[in-house]
Design a protein around this motif. Structure first.
Motif, PDB file in Angstrom:
ATOM      1  N   ILE A  78       0.878  -1.178   0.000  1.00 58.00           N
ATOM      2  CA  ILE A  78       0.000   0.000   0.000  1.00 58.00           C
ATOM      3  C   ILE A  78       0.912   1.225   0.000  1.00 58.00           C
ATOM      4  O   ILE A  78       1.727   1.400   0.914  1.00 58.00           O
ATOM      5  CB  ILE A  78      -0.911  -0.001   1.245  1.00 58.00           C
ATOM      6  CG1 ILE A  78      -1.755  -1.288   1.267  1.00 58.00           C
ATOM      7  CG2 ILE A  78      -1.787   1.227   1.274  1.00 58.00           C
ATOM      8  CD1 ILE A  78      -2.537  -1.493   2.550  1.00 58.00           C
ATOM      9  N   LEU A  79       0.791   2.045  -1.034  1.00 60.86           N
ATOM     10  CA  LEU A  79       1.743   3.150  -1.221  1.00 60.86           C
ATOM     11  C   LEU A  79       1.090   4.504  -0.956  1.00 60.86           C
ATOM     12  O   LEU A  79      -0.108   4.686  -1.238  1.00 60.86           O
ATOM     13  CB  LEU A  79       2.267   3.135  -2.665  1.00 60.86           C
ATOM     14  CG  LEU A  79       2.932   1.836  -3.121  1.00 60.86           C
ATOM     15  CD1 LEU A  79       3.232   1.888  -4.610  1.00 60.86           C
ATOM     16  CD2 LEU A  79       4.216   1.578  -2.327  1.00 60.86           C
ATOM     17  N   GLU A  84       1.013  13.930  -2.653  1.00 61.42           N
ATOM     18  CA  GLU A  84       0.953  14.362  -1.251  1.00 61.42           C
ATOM     19  C   GLU A  84       2.343  14.317  -0.613  1.00 61.42           C
ATOM     20  O   GLU A  84       2.723  15.215   0.142  1.00 61.42           O
ATOM     21  CB  GLU A  84      -0.025  13.471  -0.470  1.00 61.42           C
ATOM     22  CG  GLU A  84      -1.470  13.642  -0.941  1.00 61.42           C
ATOM     23  CD  GLU A  84      -2.463  12.767  -0.184  1.00 61.42           C
ATOM     24  OE1 GLU A  84      -3.596  12.669  -0.655  1.00 61.42           O
ATOM     25  OE2 GLU A  84      -2.100  12.191   0.859  1.00 61.42           O
ATOM     26  N   VAL A  85       3.106  13.274  -0.931  1.00 62.02           N
ATOM     27  CA  VAL A  85       4.464  13.171  -0.373  1.00 62.02           C
ATOM     28  C   VAL A  85       5.315  14.344  -0.869  1.00 62.02           C
ATOM     29  O   VAL A  85       6.014  15.001  -0.081  1.00 62.02           O
ATOM     30  CB  VAL A  85       5.114  11.817  -0.764  1.00 62.02           C
ATOM     31  CG1 VAL A  85       6.596  11.802  -0.390  1.00 62.02           C
ATOM     32  CG2 VAL A  85       4.386  10.669  -0.087  1.00 62.02           C
ATOM     33  N   ASN A 109       0.623  10.496   8.721  1.00 64.27           N
ATOM     34  CA  ASN A 109      -0.665  10.594   8.041  1.00 64.27           C
ATOM     35  C   ASN A 109      -0.508  10.413   6.540  1.00 64.27           C
ATOM     36  O   ASN A 109      -1.236   9.639   5.918  1.00 64.27           O
ATOM     37  CB  ASN A 109      -1.287  11.971   8.316  1.00 64.27           C
ATOM     38  CG  ASN A 109      -2.430  11.885   9.294  1.00 64.27           C
ATOM     39  OD1 ASN A 109      -3.549  11.610   8.915  1.00 64.27           O
ATOM     40  ND2 ASN A 109      -2.124  12.094  10.560  1.00 64.27           N
ATOM     41  N   VAL A 110       0.440  11.163   5.973  1.00 61.34           N
ATOM     42  CA  VAL A 110       0.612  11.138   4.515  1.00 61.34           C
ATOM     43  C   VAL A 110       1.153   9.794   4.044  1.00 61.34           C
ATOM     44  O   VAL A 110       0.709   9.258   3.028  1.00 61.34           O
ATOM     45  CB  VAL A 110       1.547  12.295   4.085  1.00 61.34           C
ATOM     46  CG1 VAL A 110       2.005  12.128   2.636  1.00 61.34           C
ATOM     47  CG2 VAL A 110       0.827  13.627   4.270  1.00 61.34           C
ATOM     48  N   ARG A 111       2.085   9.223   4.800  1.00 59.44           N
ATOM     49  CA  ARG A 111       2.742   7.994   4.328  1.00 59.44           C
ATOM     50  C   ARG A 111       2.039   6.706   4.790  1.00 59.44           C
ATOM     51  O   ARG A 111       2.269   5.660   4.214  1.00 59.44           O
ATOM     52  CB  ARG A 111       4.208   7.975   4.786  1.00 59.44           C
ATOM     53  CG  ARG A 111       5.083   9.022   4.104  1.00 59.44           C
ATOM     54  CD  ARG A 111       6.528   8.822   4.514  1.00 59.44           C
ATOM     55  NE  ARG A 111       7.423   9.825   3.960  1.00 59.44           N
ATOM     56  CZ  ARG A 111       8.028   9.722   2.767  1.00 59.44           C
ATOM     57  NH1 ARG A 111       7.795   8.678   1.999  1.00 59.44           N
ATOM     58  NH2 ARG A 111       8.842  10.666   2.348  1.00 59.44           N
ATOM     59  N   LYS A 112       1.252   6.785   5.868  1.00 54.02           N
ATOM     60  CA  LYS A 112       0.643   5.546   6.380  1.00 54.02           C
ATOM     61  C   LYS A 112      -0.884   5.632   6.487  1.00 54.02           C
ATOM     62  O   LYS A 112      -1.598   4.812   5.921  1.00 54.02           O
ATOM     63  CB  LYS A 112       1.165   5.229   7.797  1.00 54.02           C
ATOM     64  CG  LYS A 112       2.616   4.896   7.902  1.00 54.02           C
ATOM     65  CD  LYS A 112       2.922   4.547   9.357  1.00 54.02           C
ATOM     66  CE  LYS A 112       4.378   4.251   9.584  1.00 54.02           C
ATOM     67  NZ  LYS A 112       4.651   3.968  11.001  1.00 54.02           N
ATOM     68  N   VAL A 113      -1.358   6.598   7.286  1.00 56.30           N
ATOM     69  CA  VAL A 113      -2.777   6.599   7.657  1.00 56.30           C
ATOM     70  C   VAL A 113      -3.690   6.817   6.441  1.00 56.30           C
ATOM     71  O   VAL A 113      -4.651   6.073   6.230  1.00 56.30           O
ATOM     72  CB  VAL A 113      -3.057   7.666   8.739  1.00 56.30           C
ATOM     73  CG1 VAL A 113      -4.534   7.702   9.090  1.00 56.30           C
ATOM     74  CG2 VAL A 113      -2.208   7.401   9.976  1.00 56.30           C
ATOM     75  N   ARG A 114      -3.355   7.808   5.623  1.00 56.56           N
ATOM     76  CA  ARG A 114      -4.210   8.088   4.462  1.00 56.56           C
ATOM     77  C   ARG A 114      -4.157   6.973   3.422  1.00 56.56           C
ATOM     78  O   ARG A 114      -5.205   6.552   2.924  1.00 56.56           O
ATOM     79  CB  ARG A 114      -3.841   9.454   3.855  1.00 56.56           C
ATOM     80  CG  ARG A 114      -4.267  10.618   4.752  1.00 56.56           C
ATOM     81  CD  ARG A 114      -3.812  11.959   4.209  1.00 56.56           C
ATOM     82  NE  ARG A 114      -4.278  12.221   2.869  1.00 56.56           N
ATOM     83  CZ  ARG A 114      -5.528  12.565   2.552  1.00 56.56           C
ATOM     84  NH1 ARG A 114      -6.438  12.705   3.506  1.00 56.56           N
ATOM     85  NH2 ARG A 114      -5.856  12.801   1.307  1.00 56.56           N
ATOM     86  N   PRO A 115      -2.959   6.457   3.081  1.00 55.48           N
ATOM     87  CA  PRO A 115      -2.951   5.332   2.121  1.00 55.48           C
ATOM     88  C   PRO A 115      -3.746   4.135   2.630  1.00 55.48           C
ATOM     89  O   PRO A 115      -4.478   3.501   1.864  1.00 55.48           O
ATOM     90  CB  PRO A 115      -1.458   4.984   1.996  1.00 55.48           C
ATOM     91  CG  PRO A 115      -0.741   6.226   2.409  1.00 55.48           C
ATOM     92  CD  PRO A 115      -1.604   6.910   3.416  1.00 55.48           C
TER      93      PRO A 115
END
Ligand code: SF4
Length: 243
Positions: A78-79, A84-85, A109-115
């Motif tokens: 999951i990327l 956003e990054v 948030n940007v790298r884990k939670v949202r993806p």
């Protein structure tokens, strides 16, 4: 009932309730590999997913590949959204997490939670390797957490480190090489260090933050003030990412 029997029963119950809409989410730490091993025994077709933040240690990427070889499965990565990054890095730098808790939460948030939230939109429930003994913030983890959607299921919630170690040994499971280097919890490369004797298992995560809960926001949220600050930072990033 032994710890293994209990975990198997929970996974069977999850499969009968959620069937094809159940997945395993693992970061390939010991517990995550145990859960994936138990789940694949119960259902060899269950999807196995991991969040590839783009900042994982090389050794984590290698253990994912060796897991795929052993089980003959393709682990779904999951990327994060690259726009956003990029917007986050342009606004705050690549290593923003060292500056303060809100910026660290923004990165998580940007790298884990949202993806994960995007991917989980079509999933009813997922299995995790969380244990109550890992930290104070995990002390009350339930086997079936139905507070949100998807349902989060933690079959190892009541396992002790010795249960994990003996299951790993008996099944000859692969172990992340950073454990041999003294790590007790393994996440992104720049945000994890080896443990020190007497510390909480997750103390090596974001070790420079003395008072913050050692959580990325996947399983537990921050205090209200930090959450509000992160919301503002996130809104700014999303505006820039999607113009
Ligand atoms: S653990 Fe560190 S690098 Fe990974 S997403 Fe969180 S702040 Fe970013």
């Amino acid at each position: 009932m032994t710890a293994i029997d209990s975990a198997r029963a929970i996974i069977e119950a999850a499969l009968s309730e959620f069937g094809g809409s159940l997945a395993v989410l693992t970061s390939f730490q010991r517990e995550g590999i145990v859960v994936a091993d138990l789940a694949l025994q119960a259902d060899p077709g269950i999807p196995v997913m991991t969040i590839d933040t783009g900042r994982l240690p090389e050794s984590t990427l290698k253990i994912i590949s060796s897991f795929e070889d052993r089980y003959g499965v393709a682990v779904e990565r999951i990327l994060p959204d690259p726009f956003e990054v990029n917007a986050m890095i342009e606004a705050h730098g690549r290593d923003l997490f060292y500056d303060d808790v809100a910026l660290r939460r923004l990165c998580c948030n940007v790298r884990k939670v949202r993806p994960l939230a995007r991917r989980m939109a079509g999933v009813e429930a997922y299995l995790t390797g969380i244990r109550r003994g890992q930290s104070d913030s995990r002390a009350n983890v339930e086997f079936f957490d139905r507070a949100g959607s998807p349902v989060k299921i933690s079959p190892l919630a009541d396992w002790l480190p010795a249960d994990v170690a003996s299951y790993t040994r008996e099944r000859g499971l692969p172990e992340h090489p950073l454990y041999a280097a003294g790590y007790t919890s393994i996440g992104c490369d720049p945000c994890t260090r080896a443990g020190v004797a007497g510390e909480d298992e997750r103390a090596g995560r974001w070790w420079w933050e003395n008072d913050a809960a050692k959580e990325c926001g996947l399983h537990f949220t921050a205090d209200g003030k930090t959450e509000r600050t992160v919301d503002v930072l996130l809104r700014d990033i999303l505006t820039k990412a999607h113009v």
